[in-house]
Scaffold this motif. Structure first.
Motif, short mmCIF file in Angstrom:
data_model
loop_
_atom_site.label_atom_id
_atom_site.label_comp_id
_atom_site.label_asym_id
_atom_site.label_seq_id
_atom_site.Cartn_x
_atom_site.Cartn_y
_atom_site.Cartn_z
N ASP A 127 3.62 9.43 4.90
CA ASP A 127 4.36 8.88 6.02
C ASP A 127 3.81 8.75 7.33
O ASP A 127 3.77 9.74 7.86
N PRO A 128 3.68 7.30 7.81
CA PRO A 128 3.11 7.23 8.92
C PRO A 128 3.81 7.96 10.12
O PRO A 128 3.34 8.67 11.27
N MET A 129 4.85 7.97 9.99
CA MET A 129 5.84 8.18 11.21
C MET A 129 5.89 9.86 11.04
O MET A 129 5.98 10.57 12.08
N ARG A 130 6.01 10.11 9.77
CA ARG A 130 6.30 11.90 9.82
C ARG A 130 4.82 12.53 9.88
O ARG A 130 4.93 13.48 10.84
N ASP A 131 3.82 11.76 9.35
CA ASP A 131 2.53 12.58 9.39
C ASP A 131 1.50 12.13 10.35
O ASP A 131 0.42 12.68 10.74
N GLY A 132 1.80 10.91 10.91
CA GLY A 132 1.08 10.26 11.83
C GLY A 132 0.80 10.89 13.25
O GLY A 132 -0.51 11.14 13.66
N ALA A 133 1.59 11.68 13.78
CA ALA A 133 1.24 12.44 15.05
C ALA A 133 0.17 13.55 14.92
O ALA A 133 -0.64 13.85 15.46
N THR A 134 0.47 14.24 13.46
CA THR A 134 -0.50 15.29 13.37
C THR A 134 -1.78 14.81 13.06
O THR A 134 -2.82 15.40 13.47
N LEU A 135 -1.75 13.63 12.22
CA LEU A 135 -3.07 12.92 12.00
C LEU A 135 -3.97 12.57 13.19
O LEU A 135 -5.22 12.72 13.38
N GLY A 136 -3.10 11.91 13.92
CA GLY A 136 -3.54 11.38 15.28
C GLY A 136 -4.17 12.49 16.33
O GLY A 136 -5.29 12.42 16.79
N ALA A 137 -3.51 13.63 16.35
CA ALA A 137 -3.86 15.01 17.26
C ALA A 137 -5.16 15.35 16.66
O ALA A 137 -6.07 15.79 17.38
N MET A 138 -5.19 15.46 15.34
CA MET A 138 -6.62 15.86 14.48
C MET A 138 -7.51 15.14 14.88
O MET A 138 -8.82 15.60 15.13
N GLN A 139 -7.34 13.82 14.77
CA GLN A 139 -8.54 12.74 15.05
C GLN A 139 -8.95 12.88 16.42
O GLN A 139 -10.12 12.59 16.78
N ARG A 140 -7.92 12.90 17.39
CA ARG A 140 -8.15 13.03 18.86
C ARG A 140 -9.03 14.21 19.22
O ARG A 140 -9.98 14.30 20.10
N ARG A 141 -9.10 15.19 18.45
CA ARG A 141 -9.68 16.78 18.75
C ARG A 141 -11.24 16.36 18.29
O ARG A 141 -12.09 17.44 18.42
N GLN A 142 -11.51 15.59 17.29
CA GLN A 142 -12.93 15.52 16.93
C GLN A 142 -13.95 14.62 18.09
O GLN A 142 -13.73 13.60 18.09
N PRO A 143 -14.75 15.37 18.48
CA PRO A 143 -15.73 14.77 19.45
C PRO A 143 -16.72 13.97 18.63
O PRO A 143 -16.90 14.21 17.53
N ASN A 144 -17.32 12.80 19.46
CA ASN A 144 -18.02 12.16 18.80
C ASN A 144 -19.54 12.44 19.09
O ASN A 144 -19.77 13.85 19.62
N GLU A 145 -20.67 12.02 18.42
CA GLU A 145 -22.23 12.65 18.41
C GLU A 145 -22.61 13.03 20.09
O GLU A 145 -23.47 13.84 20.20
N ARG A 146 -21.95 12.42 21.07
CA ARG A 146 -22.24 12.69 22.50
C ARG A 146 -21.45 13.79 23.02
O ARG A 146 -21.54 14.09 24.07
N GLY A 147 -20.27 14.16 22.54
CA GLY A 147 -19.42 15.31 22.81
C GLY A 147 -18.33 14.54 23.49
O GLY A 147 -17.44 15.37 23.99
N SER A 148 -17.99 13.30 23.59
CA SER A 148 -16.90 12.66 24.16
C SER A 148 -15.91 12.49 23.20
O SER A 148 -16.22 12.62 21.76
N TYR A 149 -14.77 12.11 23.44
CA TYR A 149 -13.79 11.86 22.48
C TYR A 149 -13.27 10.33 22.34
O TYR A 149 -13.40 9.48 23.37
N ARG A 150 -12.69 9.46 21.18
CA ARG A 150 -12.56 8.31 21.17
C ARG A 150 -11.15 7.80 20.73
O ARG A 150 -10.60 6.87 20.88
#
Length: 83
Positions: free
Chosen positions: A25-48
């Motif tokens: 459910d995007p509203m129920r699970d989206g904040a968790t998914l977004g926070a997890m994706q936010r913490r994943q750096p790209n190949e240069r070490g910055s965030y997207r």
């Protein structure tokens, strides 16, 4: 070159959970998914992932948009991620 798939630990397994048809459910699970994706750096070490994570639903009657989570990021500034 493909981007490495983020590791969501025990929370969500893309291959098994989607194939099994488990409920996301995007509203129920989206904040968790977004926070997890936010913490994943790209190949240069910055965030997207920054600014906001939104749920957008396109249907015959129009478009619905709802903010799931919002961060205090500023346009033109590096994204600061709390670990």
């Amino acid at each position: 070159m493909t981007s490495p798939r983020p590791d969501f630990g025990d929370w969500f397994d893309f291959n098994d959970d989607l194939r099994a048809g488990l409920d996301f459910d995007p509203m129920r699970d989206g904040a968790t998914l977004g926070a997890m994706q936010r913490r994943q750096p790209n190949e240069r070490g910055s965030y997207r992932v920054g600014g906001a994570f939104e749920r957008v639903r396109v249907h015959a009657g129009g478009i619905d948009r709802q903010t799931v989570i919002k961060w205090p990021d500023r346009i033109g500034r590096p994204i600061k991620v709390e670990t």
